[in-house]
Scaffold this active site. Structure first.
Site, PDB file in Angstrom:
ATOM      1  CB  ALA A  30      68.119  20.435  81.346  1.00  0.00           C
ATOM      2  CE1 TYR A  90      64.969  14.163  85.062  1.00  0.00           C
ATOM      3  CE2 TYR A  90      66.459  14.124  86.932  1.00  0.00           C
ATOM      4  CZ  TYR A  90      65.286  14.548  86.348  1.00  0.00           C
ATOM      5  OH  TYR A  90      64.435  15.363  87.043  1.00  0.00           O
ATOM      6  CE  LYS A  97      63.784  18.348  89.052  1.00  0.00           C
ATOM      7  NZ  LYS A  97      62.679  19.210  89.469  1.00  0.00           N
ATOM      8  CB  THR A 128      54.205  15.557  82.415  1.00  0.00           C
ATOM      9  OG1 THR A 128      55.634  15.497  82.538  1.00  0.00           O
ATOM     10  CG2 THR A 128      53.540  15.032  83.673  1.00  0.00           C
ATOM     11  CB  ALA A 130      58.195  18.348  81.936  1.00  0.00           C
TER      12      ALA A 130
END
Length: 188
Positions: A30, A90, A97, A128, A130
């Protein structure tokens, strides 16, 4: 986002090995602006891109894998609790998801008769590259550690072990499942 590239990979696999036992789908995206702005400011293009890359890609990857799984096989993908709960920052990725998890269920129902298992692993937050794209990730990570019964987040090694289980015959009865590997956070 390029069906020809996916088909090329599978053609090469077929030529080199003749078949395939499993696939790990681990791709999501995204745009930063879609994760940083309020959710109701999500652009149509940003929404489309997030769903195409993060959820539809599982369909494309599966379509190419099925003919190569002549004796059955396993397909797993990675998801996150943001599909079930509203997680700050998010945003559209949570919606993507959720679509990914629904895609897992539909593919699992359709491919069960071919002995192809399709499942998902929902890991807790892991530091991470990401994850660094999510604003206030450290805050989310801290909440997870504080509320988890284990008072820590899941490790990459633990997620790998879950994947090994889901890809092996040990998970022969699992179809369309989302397995949580979040050190108990989902039960807290």
């Amino acid at each position: 986002q390029n069906d020809a590239e996916v088909e090329g990979v599978y053609s090469e696999i077929e030529q080199k090995w003749g078949g395939l036992d499993f696939v790990v789908h681990s791709v999501a995206y995204a745009g930063k602006e879609e994760l940083r702005a309020p959710f109701h400011h999500t652009s149509r293009e940003g929404f489309r891109t997030a769903l195409e890359v993060s959820a539809y890609s599982l369909i494309t990857v599966t379509r190419g894998a099925v003919p190569l799984m002549k004796n059955g096989g396993a397909i797993i993908t990675l998801t996150y609790l943001g599909s079930q709960r509203a997680v700050p920052n998010y945003n559209v990725m949570g919606v993507a998801k959720a679509a990914l998890e629904a895609t897992v269920r539909y593919l699992a129902a359709e491919l069960g008769e071919k002995a192809i298992r399709v499942n998902a692993i929902s890991a807790g937050p892991i530091r991470t590259l990401a994850a660094s794209g999510i604003s206030n990730f450290s805050e989310i990570f801290g909440i997870m550690e504080n509320r988890s019964p284990m008072h820590r987040s899941v490790t990459q090694d633990e997620v790998g072990k879950s994947a090994l289980y889901m890809l092996s015959d040990l998970s022969s009865g699992a179809r369309g499942e989302t397995t949580y590997g979040a050190t108990g956070y989902t039960t807290a």
